[in-house]
Enzyme design. Sequence first.
Site, PDB file in Angstrom:
ATOM      1  N   ASN A 152       0.811  -1.227   0.000  1.00 55.09           N
ATOM      2  CA  ASN A 152       0.000   0.000   0.000  1.00 55.09           C
ATOM      3  C   ASN A 152       0.845   1.279   0.000  1.00 55.09           C
ATOM      4  O   ASN A 152       0.450   2.280  -0.582  1.00 55.09           O
ATOM      5  CB  ASN A 152      -0.992  -0.015   1.158  1.00 55.09           C
ATOM      6  CG  ASN A 152      -0.315  -0.111   2.487  1.00 55.09           C
ATOM      7  OD1 ASN A 152       0.828  -0.559   2.584  1.00 55.09           O
ATOM      8  ND2 ASN A 152      -0.987   0.318   3.520  1.00 55.09           N
ATOM      9  N   GLU A 249       4.520  -4.399  11.977  1.00 50.96           N
ATOM     10  CA  GLU A 249       3.477  -3.411  11.681  1.00 50.96           C
ATOM     11  C   GLU A 249       2.402  -4.147  10.902  1.00 50.96           C
ATOM     12  O   GLU A 249       2.543  -4.366   9.699  1.00 50.96           O
ATOM     13  CB  GLU A 249       4.060  -2.266  10.829  1.00 50.96           C
ATOM     14  CG  GLU A 249       5.098  -1.426  11.532  1.00 50.96           C
ATOM     15  CD  GLU A 249       4.516  -0.573  12.642  1.00 50.96           C
ATOM     16  OE1 GLU A 249       3.281  -0.541  12.814  1.00 50.96           O
ATOM     17  OE2 GLU A 249       5.307   0.053  13.361  1.00 50.96           O
ATOM     18  N   CYS A 283      -3.425   0.512   6.756  1.00 54.02           N
ATOM     19  CA  CYS A 283      -3.528  -0.362   7.929  1.00 54.02           C
ATOM     20  C   CYS A 283      -4.219   0.300   9.112  1.00 54.02           C
ATOM     21  O   CYS A 283      -4.937  -0.343   9.855  1.00 54.02           O
ATOM     22  CB  CYS A 283      -2.126  -0.786   8.338  1.00 54.02           C
ATOM     23  SG  CYS A 283      -1.030   0.629   8.502  1.00 54.02           S
ATOM     24  N   GLU A 454       7.838   2.411  14.623  1.00 51.15           N
ATOM     25  CA  GLU A 454       8.526   3.096  13.534  1.00 51.15           C
ATOM     26  C   GLU A 454       8.439   4.590  13.822  1.00 51.15           C
ATOM     27  O   GLU A 454       7.623   5.046  14.622  1.00 51.15           O
ATOM     28  CB  GLU A 454       7.874   2.745  12.190  1.00 51.15           C
ATOM     29  CG  GLU A 454       7.963   1.252  11.925  1.00 51.15           C
ATOM     30  CD  GLU A 454       7.855   0.848  10.476  1.00 51.15           C
ATOM     31  OE1 GLU A 454       6.778   0.991   9.899  1.00 51.15           O
ATOM     32  OE2 GLU A 454       8.869   0.365   9.923  1.00 51.15           O
TER      33      GLU A 454
END
Length: 480
Positions: A152, A249, A283, A454
Site C-alpha cells: 500500500n 506493523e 492499515c 517506527e
Amino acid sequence: MKAQPKASHFVNGAYLEDTAGDVIEVTYPGTGEVIAMLHAATDAVIDTAISSAVAAQKSWAAMAPIERARILTRAVAIIRERAEELAQLETLDTGKPIQETRAADWPSGADALEYFAGLAPTLTGETMPLGGDFAYTLREPLGVCAGIGAWNYPSQIACWKSAPALSTGNAMVFKPSEVTPLGALKLAEIFIEAGMPPGIFNVVQGYGPVGAALSIDPRIAKVSLTGSVPTGSKVNAAAAPSMKHVTMELGGKSPLIVFDDASLEDAIGAAMLGNFYSSGQICSNGTRVFVQRGIYEAFLTRLAERTGAIISGDPLAEETQFGPLISKAQFDKVMGYVQTAKDEGARLICGGSGKGLFVAPTVFADVTDDMTIAREEIFGPVMSVLPFDAEDEALTRANDTQFGLAAGVFTADLTRAHRVVAALQAGTTWINAYNLTPVEMPFGAVKASGFGRENSRHAVEHYTQMKSVYVGMQPVDSPY
Ligand code: NDP
C-alpha cells in the site's frame, strides 16, 4: 506506459538479474497494462544480497554517524529534486491518485530519512558513576536487517525502515511486495548516487518464500515486517530460532469514536480520510466509525453527500481523488465483504458497486459489532458506521477486537478526549484528527496488530542494541 527497471534486484550497489526466478508481472492498476516484467530472487540472489550486506556493514558502522548522515541527507535532496518523477512511478506501481503520491508517499519517506539523518549523530550513551569505578553504555547497530514491505505504501515503507536502520550503522536487505516492486529499486539507486557504499541497501524481489528465506537466515539480525497478521505470525516464528529482533506493523480494525459535541464537518472529513484515502488500503484506517445517537442520522446524511462528490478516475489525472484497488485479488476480496455486509443486514448508505479494479467509496450504517465487516480487516474503501449511546459502551465495543493498531476520538470536551484515548487499546491514537503520521511521532501497534515502533527517536531502539561497559579503576577485590 513502461516502467521497466534495468533489472529485478539491486545488490551490492548495482542492478542484478537472474532469469531463473519466477516471473513477476507488474501491472498499472489504473488500466491493467503490464508495465514491467521482473523475476523473483533465486536462492543465489538472496545469498549474494545477504553476503554483500554482511561484508559492507562493518565499515559503514565504523563511520562517524555524521558522515552517514551526510549521505542520507544527499539522498533526501535527490528525492525532493525528483519528486514528480517518483510520484508518477509510485502511481504506476500502486494505482494511487497522483494527488496522493505527490503529497504522501515519497515526501513522507524523505521526511523519515531527513529526521533519522539528523537524529543519529546526536545519539549518546550514559555514564554511571560507581564511586571510583564507573560504567558507560554504547548503542551499537544490530548488523544486517531485513525489511519486508506491504503494497500500500511501498516507497514510504522502504524509507521508514531503511532510515532508522542505515542511519544507526546497519545494512539492509529489503523485499518489497511483489505487486509493487518498483519504488524500492529507485531508493537503492538514489542511495548509491548519494554516495552510500555498495551493499548497504539491497533490494530483492519475490513472493512470500523470499521473505521467509530472509526471516530464517541466521546472518540477518532483525526483521521488520509491514504486512498482515497471519504473515506476521509466520515471520515471527521463522525469526525465533535465531533470536532475531522483530518489528511488526500489521493489520487493524481501528475504531473512530465521534461524540455528539464534535465538529460534524471535521469528524466526517476525518472518517472519509480514514476510510477512502489510498482507496481504503491503509492499515491504520478507522473502519469502525462509532457515532453517538444524537448526531447519527445527520452524520450519515452529510457523509453520503460528501462521499458522493469524491472524484474517482484515472489516477494520473490531476483532479482524481480516488483510484482503483491494487489487484484483482484485492478487488474480489473487498467486493466479497460488500456482499457479506448486505447479506448480514447492514444498511447501504452509498457506494457498494465495483467496476474494473474500482470499488466505489462505500458506507454501511447500522452495522452491529458481530457483523463480519465490523470484525475483519477489509483493506478497501468500506466504512462501517455504528451508533452508540454512552461513552463506556463505546469504549467497551471499540476495544472488543484482537487488533490494536490505531484509534481516534472526536469531541469538543477536552477531559473526555484524554480519558477516552487513555482507555483505548491502540498503539497510535488521535484526538480530533485521524491518520496523521508525522515522523516525529512514534507509530506502531499493541495486541495482534504488532509491536515495535517506527518513526520518532523510539525507532532507534529497535535498530540498535545496548552494550554496557564496566570500568574497573581499583585493585580487584577478590575473595580468592
Ligand atoms: P501480506 O502480509 O500478504 O504481505 C506482506 C509482505 O510479506 C509481502 O512482501 C509478502 O510477500 C511478504 N510475505 C508473505 N508471506 C511471507 C512469509 N511467509 N514470510 C515472509 N514474508 C512473507 O500483506 P499485504 O502485502 O497484503 O499488505 C496488506 C496488509 O498489510 C494489511 O493487513 C495491512 O493492514 C498491513 N499493513 C500494515 C501497516 C502497518 O504499518 N501496521 C501498513 C501497511 C499495511 P508477497 O507480497 O510476495 O506475498
